[in-house]
Design an enzyme around this catalytic site. Sequence first.
Site, PDB file in Angstrom:
ATOM      1  N   GLU A 126       0.887  -1.175   0.000  1.00 21.65           N
ATOM      2  CA  GLU A 126       0.000   0.000   0.000  1.00 21.65           C
ATOM      3  C   GLU A 126       0.912   1.209   0.000  1.00 21.65           C
ATOM      4  O   GLU A 126       1.461   1.570   1.047  1.00 21.65           O
ATOM      5  CB  GLU A 126      -0.903  -0.025   1.242  1.00 21.65           C
ATOM      6  N   CYS A 157      -2.082   9.557   2.458  1.00 23.76           N
ATOM      7  CA  CYS A 157      -1.659   8.940   1.192  1.00 23.76           C
ATOM      8  C   CYS A 157      -2.639   9.238   0.069  1.00 23.76           C
ATOM      9  O   CYS A 157      -2.249   9.302  -1.087  1.00 23.76           O
ATOM     10  CB  CYS A 157      -1.499   7.434   1.364  1.00 23.76           C
TER      11      CYS A 157
HETATM   12  P1  NAD Z   1       8.101   4.903   5.013  1.00 19.13           P
HETATM   13  O1  NAD Z   1       8.083   4.097   3.768  1.00 19.13           O
HETATM   14  O2  NAD Z   1       9.270   5.784   5.265  1.00 19.13           O
HETATM   15  O3  NAD Z   1       7.975   3.973   6.315  1.00 19.13           O
HETATM   16  C1  NAD Z   1       6.963   3.009   6.454  1.00 19.13           C
HETATM   17  C2  NAD Z   1       7.456   1.891   7.351  1.00 19.13           C
HETATM   18  O4  NAD Z   1       8.569   1.263   6.715  1.00 19.13           O
HETATM   19  C3  NAD Z   1       7.918   2.311   8.744  1.00 19.13           C
HETATM   20  O5  NAD Z   1       7.469   1.363   9.684  1.00 19.13           O
HETATM   21  C4  NAD Z   1       9.439   2.305   8.626  1.00 19.13           C
HETATM   22  O6  NAD Z   1      10.097   1.986   9.844  1.00 19.13           O
HETATM   23  C5  NAD Z   1       9.681   1.192   7.633  1.00 19.13           C
HETATM   24  N1  NAD Z   1      10.912   1.390   6.863  1.00 19.13           N
HETATM   25  C6  NAD Z   1      11.503   2.574   6.545  1.00 19.13           C
HETATM   26  N2  NAD Z   1      12.629   2.348   5.832  1.00 19.13           N
HETATM   27  C7  NAD Z   1      12.736   1.003   5.703  1.00 19.13           C
HETATM   28  C8  NAD Z   1      13.680   0.140   5.059  1.00 19.13           C
HETATM   29  N3  NAD Z   1      14.742   0.629   4.416  1.00 19.13           N
HETATM   30  N4  NAD Z   1      13.476  -1.194   5.125  1.00 19.13           N
HETATM   31  C9  NAD Z   1      12.400  -1.690   5.751  1.00 19.13           C
HETATM   32  N5  NAD Z   1      11.470  -0.933   6.378  1.00 19.13           N
HETATM   33  C10 NAD Z   1      11.637   0.397   6.352  1.00 19.13           C
HETATM   34  O7  NAD Z   1       6.738   5.733   4.986  1.00 19.13           O
HETATM   35  P2  NAD Z   1       6.226   6.804   6.002  1.00 19.13           P
HETATM   36  O8  NAD Z   1       7.076   8.023   5.902  1.00 19.13           O
HETATM   37  O9  NAD Z   1       6.020   6.191   7.338  1.00 19.13           O
HETATM   38  O10 NAD Z   1       4.776   7.110   5.351  1.00 19.13           O
HETATM   39  C11 NAD Z   1       4.612   7.976   4.267  1.00 19.13           C
HETATM   40  C12 NAD Z   1       4.419   7.218   2.966  1.00 19.13           C
HETATM   41  O11 NAD Z   1       3.469   6.195   3.128  1.00 19.13           O
HETATM   42  C13 NAD Z   1       3.867   8.119   1.876  1.00 19.13           C
HETATM   43  O12 NAD Z   1       4.478   7.810   0.642  1.00 19.13           O
HETATM   44  C14 NAD Z   1       2.384   7.746   1.839  1.00 19.13           C
HETATM   45  O13 NAD Z   1       1.744   8.034   0.615  1.00 19.13           O
HETATM   46  C15 NAD Z   1       2.453   6.290   2.130  1.00 19.13           C
HETATM   47  N6  NAD Z   1       1.194   5.781   2.685  1.00 19.13           N
HETATM   48  C16 NAD Z   1       0.427   4.933   1.942  1.00 19.13           C
HETATM   49  C17 NAD Z   1      -0.790   4.485   2.439  1.00 19.13           C
HETATM   50  C18 NAD Z   1      -1.701   3.554   1.671  1.00 19.13           C
HETATM   51  O14 NAD Z   1      -2.663   3.054   2.246  1.00 19.13           O
HETATM   52  N7  NAD Z   1      -1.430   3.298   0.406  1.00 19.13           N
HETATM   53  C19 NAD Z   1      -1.194   4.895   3.704  1.00 19.13           C
HETATM   54  C20 NAD Z   1      -0.386   5.745   4.432  1.00 19.13           C
HETATM   55  C21 NAD Z   1       0.820   6.181   3.920  1.00 19.13           C
END
Ligand code: NAD
Length: 473
Positions: free
Chosen positions: A219, A253
């Site tokens: 997602e 998002c």
């Molecule tokens: P992110 O991708 O930075 O982090 C999400 C999760 O991934 C966190 O738990 C983080 O600890 C983990 N993570 C970060 N780097 C990682 C790595 N290298 N390896 C493994 N895990 C890792 O996202 P964010 O900043 O928390 O959220 C914002 C993003 O999420 C935006 O792009 C937004 O559009 C998207 N989002 C999508 C939805 C949806 O339902 N499609 C919902 C909410 C947010």
Amino acid sequence: MIDAIPAVDTKRIHRIFEAQQANQYNVAESSAKERIRKLQLLSDAVMKYRPEIREALYKDYRRPVAEVDLAEIFPITSKIKHAKRNLRSWMAPHKVATPRSLIGSSSWVHYEPKGVCLIISPWNYPIQLALGPLISAVAAGNTAIIKPSESTPHSSAMLRKIVEEVFEEKEVAVVEGDVDTATALLDLPFNHIFFTGSPEVGKIVMVAAAKNLASVTLELGGKSPTIVDETADIGTAASQITWTKYSNNGQICIAPDYVLVHESKLDAFVAAVKSRIREYYGENAAESDSYMRIINARNFRRVKSYLDDSIQAGAKVVHGGKTDASDNYIEPTVVTDLPLDSPLMQHEIFGPVMPVVPYRDLQEAIDLIRSKEKPLGLYIYSKSKQNVNRIIQSTRAGGTCINSNAVHFFNPNLPFGGSNNSGIGKTHGRFGFIAFSNERAVYKQILPSALDTLKPPYNDAKLKMIDMTIKWF
Ligand code: NAD
């Protein structure tokens, strides 16, 4: 106050994973009644801790109570109600038709849990984007480990408290931590990984999943466009777009990322948005209890640099623009005259800045949308059926709202998810249940099979029968 990010606890991670592997078939054998009972316990715990959840989200990033209730609590309780009402029919074997060539048999789809699942969630809706997938995982009979975001430590601690109250760790557990913890978890051979976050990290997750051939639901995010055409009701468009753009400080998002407005409505739309901003957040949004902040300094700097660099490139701020680094505050901001290669038109904004871009011909707007990655949401404000159909048919997106924004998320009968860069796989309601299930094909021979007559040795008579089979069935 929670300050330190929990260090990677490899021992605990392995203990939980092994316990869940050993326990997965017990959980899989649970009846609909048992799964419904667990979901009810989860709902009860969320309601019991509602005041603490509000407090945690305020500490994490000043989330207004109304938005916590509407966007964290309600999605969980309503999803659980929906799952409870429908779980028996989701779990029931789904009978499929039998082709004439297989007469004498019957076939059905058996929904079996995928097994041991990993749920990695982001910070922007830290409770519901962790528990939402968990509801689907539990409904489908899986065990799960949740790795919530390190950016919302108070909410993550709440999640752990709730989960520990409802589940034994051999069924569901929360492992707090940052990238290192996520990386340690991704090393393990999970059966399914449900990731919510950015497209960049989504790619890392998919590479890790490939090592174990784990299935994934991703997602993700991206730039969700909104079109306001020449027939649109500007009052409705401005009020909806303003609400979804600045709620959660734009950190949604499915927020409208940029707005494409027919040139004949540009001035009226900008004026209506400015007036809505004042109506919702007052003359000084910094003093409004309804207006949040950017999650942290890193994201504040990111959004501010998109704004500053776009202004440098020629964009004009027509409303807002004030910032305060000490408070991660960015005023509700509206920007026009954007060069299409400016940062605000190139990156997902995820902040309270609304680029408004005029178009003359609908094809121009469609071409601009097509030139970018497929968005998670695409919204249309129009009274013209023809324009709406044309936009839907000539663009691609995870979901679309007509004369609204983002509300498709709240209908559990619709699949929720993106397409390619905005995501892989769908969730919510039955779609979430399917995401966490293997659709196992079951074929049962009841009467002797006509295929028996085609077994070797292959002589002329059998070749003739095969010919007839190809011709008639
Ligand atoms: P992110 O991708 O930075 O982090 C999400 C999760 O991934 C966190 O738990 C983080 O600890 C983990 N993570 C970060 N780097 C990682 C790595 N290298 N390896 C493994 N895990 C890792 O996202 P964010 O900043 O928390 O959220 C914002 C993003 O999420 C935006 O792009 C937004 O559009 C998207 N989002 C999508 C939805 C949806 O339902 N499609 C919902 C909410 C947010």
